[in-house]
Scaffold this active site. Structure first.
Site, mmCIF file in Angstrom:
data_model
loop_
_atom_site.group_PDB
_atom_site.id
_atom_site.type_symbol
_atom_site.label_atom_id
_atom_site.label_comp_id
_atom_site.label_asym_id
_atom_site.label_seq_id
_atom_site.Cartn_x
_atom_site.Cartn_y
_atom_site.Cartn_z
ATOM 1 N N TYR A 126 0.825 -1.209 0.000
ATOM 2 C CA TYR A 126 0.000 0.000 0.000
ATOM 3 C C TYR A 126 0.858 1.256 0.000
ATOM 4 C CZ TYR A 126 -4.014 -2.975 0.756
ATOM 5 O OH TYR A 126 -4.986 -3.917 0.599
ATOM 6 N N TYR A 185 -12.628 -6.839 6.293
ATOM 7 C CA TYR A 185 -11.433 -6.987 5.459
ATOM 8 C C TYR A 185 -11.178 -8.482 5.256
ATOM 9 C CZ TYR A 185 -6.741 -7.121 3.672
ATOM 10 O OH TYR A 185 -5.663 -7.402 2.884
ATOM 11 N N ASP A 238 -14.130 -15.826 8.651
ATOM 12 C CA ASP A 238 -12.729 -15.529 8.332
ATOM 13 C C ASP A 238 -12.002 -15.256 9.652
ATOM 14 O OD1 ASP A 238 -10.307 -14.398 7.706
ATOM 15 O OD2 ASP A 238 -11.098 -12.990 6.214
ATOM 16 N N LYS A 257 -2.446 -16.297 8.924
ATOM 17 C CA LYS A 257 -1.636 -15.455 9.809
ATOM 18 C C LYS A 257 -0.872 -16.206 10.899
ATOM 19 C CE LYS A 257 -3.018 -10.876 8.716
ATOM 20 N NZ LYS A 257 -4.249 -10.432 8.089
HETATM 21 C C1 LIG Z 1 -4.760 -10.568 6.737
HETATM 22 C C2 LIG Z 1 -6.137 -11.016 6.503
HETATM 23 C C3 LIG Z 1 -6.508 -11.622 5.293
HETATM 24 C C4 LIG Z 1 -5.549 -11.767 4.130
HETATM 25 O O1 LIG Z 1 -4.471 -12.567 4.443
HETATM 26 P P1 LIG Z 1 -3.118 -12.473 3.562
HETATM 27 O O2 LIG Z 1 -2.250 -13.540 4.137
HETATM 28 O O3 LIG Z 1 -2.591 -11.085 3.776
HETATM 29 O O4 LIG Z 1 -3.496 -12.717 2.159
HETATM 30 C C5 LIG Z 1 -7.813 -12.044 5.156
HETATM 31 N N1 LIG Z 1 -8.703 -11.903 6.153
HETATM 32 C C6 LIG Z 1 -8.386 -11.336 7.325
HETATM 33 C C7 LIG Z 1 -9.409 -11.213 8.395
HETATM 34 C C8 LIG Z 1 -7.093 -10.854 7.544
HETATM 35 O O5 LIG Z 1 -6.781 -10.272 8.698
#
Ligand SMILES: *Cc1c(COP(=O)(O)O)cnc(C)c1O
Length: 429
Positions: A21, A149, A250, A279
């Site tokens: 970014y 997100y 997610d 993550k």
């Molecule tokens: C970081 C994140 C993603 C994307 O993961 P990347 O490994 O950066 O592609 C998707 N959903 C959530 C909630 C996130 O925090």
């Protein structure tokens, strides 16, 4: 690193690299880091920074952990990588068993991928294939939440908040989905029915076209660092069942203890049909993600045209990453991590409390090992970032949010230094 090498490195960075970014023509200041140990990042000039970011939620055990290093070394001696088509291996099967055991009982199938965004793509594709296979091919769209997100690839981007995700930049290429308001009910409080009105209306009007609802349970991360009522998820599950729509959680940011539960869904006791992890999965060592789904979703997809799920990354189930993930999860579960996260919550709350009285602060909030100061105005990142470095801490604000999610191993004194620096910098703005 001497001054000359440092300058060369920064010059090479400015000339060649595109940071996340960021502008390439007016590149942001960056700080060269040469090592990391425990909760400290070591800069090239020898300065040590207390890391408040855990490398974007990932490094829950801190850096350079002997148990994780050992897992990498041991797996490296066997094999770093093999393709996953037609082959399998102990790190992948063991990790999949662990993940299905730790997550709700209905989720018993694991699809490995390389990053969070891809795990979300996989989740969306699973939902689309499921409905197509079960004769409801009209169910092609998703409902997501504002301030959500889910990643940066096209499918994931299309379910991110349309404003903060800058949907207009990608025009007609981005799939058009439906957005419900971010939950208004706060964490720890009940969720009144009025907070469900908008999403209920979306579902009742469009359910024939909706494949799934996708949300980050309890904590909306990069879209606003908001904590909302677990009760919302209970009600959302009931709505999805009533309208025959799948539910995707997610947990890429919240998974592995960050909110005080191993998975944030445990605050609600709700089972999604599809779950995304990433993550902290490997303790911040390697890139790995997983999408889990229910038996019903898996069976539905495989009963359909082609009889298979149509995805298969090159580095799927990478053995090094899987072995590290096993070590990270075993390390987490071998210690009273809930106590560490609770202590961090208490210390972050106490340390950030003085910011409440500052005129430029809208709200201070903490949940688990997450501490957030929300300002009344966006910060100038280029001006603010060096102020943290000067104070010996690594904090990277975005928008009007100055926030931290430290490694769980951070000691009380370091948390004190971290929060004091945050309050001081915010007070000086
Ligand atoms: C970081 C994140 C993603 C994307 O993961 P990347 O490994 O950066 O592609 C998707 N959903 C959530 C909630 C996130 O925090």
């Amino acid at each position: 690193m001497n001054k000359r090498d440092w300058d060369d490195l920064l010059q090479a960075d400015r000339d060649t690299i595109w940071h996340p970014y960021a502008s390439a023509t007016d590149p942001p200041a960056v700080f060269p880091v040469v090592a990391a140990r425990g909760v400290r990042l070591q800069l090239a000039d020898g300065r040590q920074l207390i890391d408040g970011m855990a490398s974007w939620w990932c490094a829950i055990h801190g850096y350079n952990h002997p148990a994780l290093n050992r897992a990498v070394h041991e797996q490296l001696e066997r094999m770093a990588h093999v393709m996953f088509g037609g082959l399998t291996h102990p790190p992948a099967t063991k990790l999949a068993r662990i993940l299905t055991r730790l997550t709700p009982p209905g989720l018993d199938r694991v699809f490995f991928s390389d990053s969070g965004s891809v795990a979300v793509e996989v989740a969306l594709k699973m939902a689309l294939q499921y409905w197509r296979a079960t004769g409801r091919a009209g169910k092609q769209q998703f409902i997501a939440l504002r301030q959500g997100y889910h990643g940066d690839t096209f499918g994931a981007m299309a379910v991110c908040d349309p404003v903060t995700g800058m949907h207009h930049l990608f025009g007609a290429t981005l799939a058009q989905h439906y957005f419900a308001p971010a939950p208004g009910c706060r964490f720890g409080e009940p969720c009144p029915d009025r907070d469900m009105v908008a999403i209920t209306e979306l579902l009742s009007e469009h359910h024939a076209k909706i494949a799934a609802v996708i949300v980050e349970p309890v904590v909306q991360g990069a879209g606003g660092m908001r904590f909302y009522s677990a009760d919302y998820l209970v009600k959302l599950r009931a709505l999805c069942d009533a309208f025959d729509v799948l539910l995707i959680f997610d947990e890429i940011a919240t998974g592995f203890g960050r909110t005080g539960k191993l998975f944030a869904l445990e605050h609600a006791g709700v089972e999604p049909d599809i779950l995304c992890l990433g993550k902290a999965l490997t303790g911040g060592y390697m890139t790995l993600a997983a999408t889990l789904c229910s038996r019903q979703v898996a069976a539905g997809i495989c009963a359909g045209e082609g009889g298979a799920f149509m995805h298969g990354p090159t580095f799927m189930g990478n053995p090094l990453a899987c072995a590290t993930a096993i070590a990270s999860i075993e390390l987490l579960l071998s210690q009273p991590w809930q106590r560490s996260v609770q202590r961090l919550q208490d210390e972050l709350s106490a340390g950030l409390a003085p910011a409440r009285d500052l005129p430029n602060v809208r709200e201070v909030r903490t949940l688990g090992a997450i501490g957030v100061i929300e300002l009344t105005h966006p910060v100038d990142l280029q001006a603010v970032q060096p102020m943290f470095v000067e104070r010996g801490v690594w904090v990277r604000p975005f928008g009007s949010l100055v926030y931290v999610m430290p490694p769980y191993i951070m000691g009380s004194e370091d948390v004190g230094a971290l929060t004091a620096a945050m309050v001081e910098v915010v007070a000086s703005l």
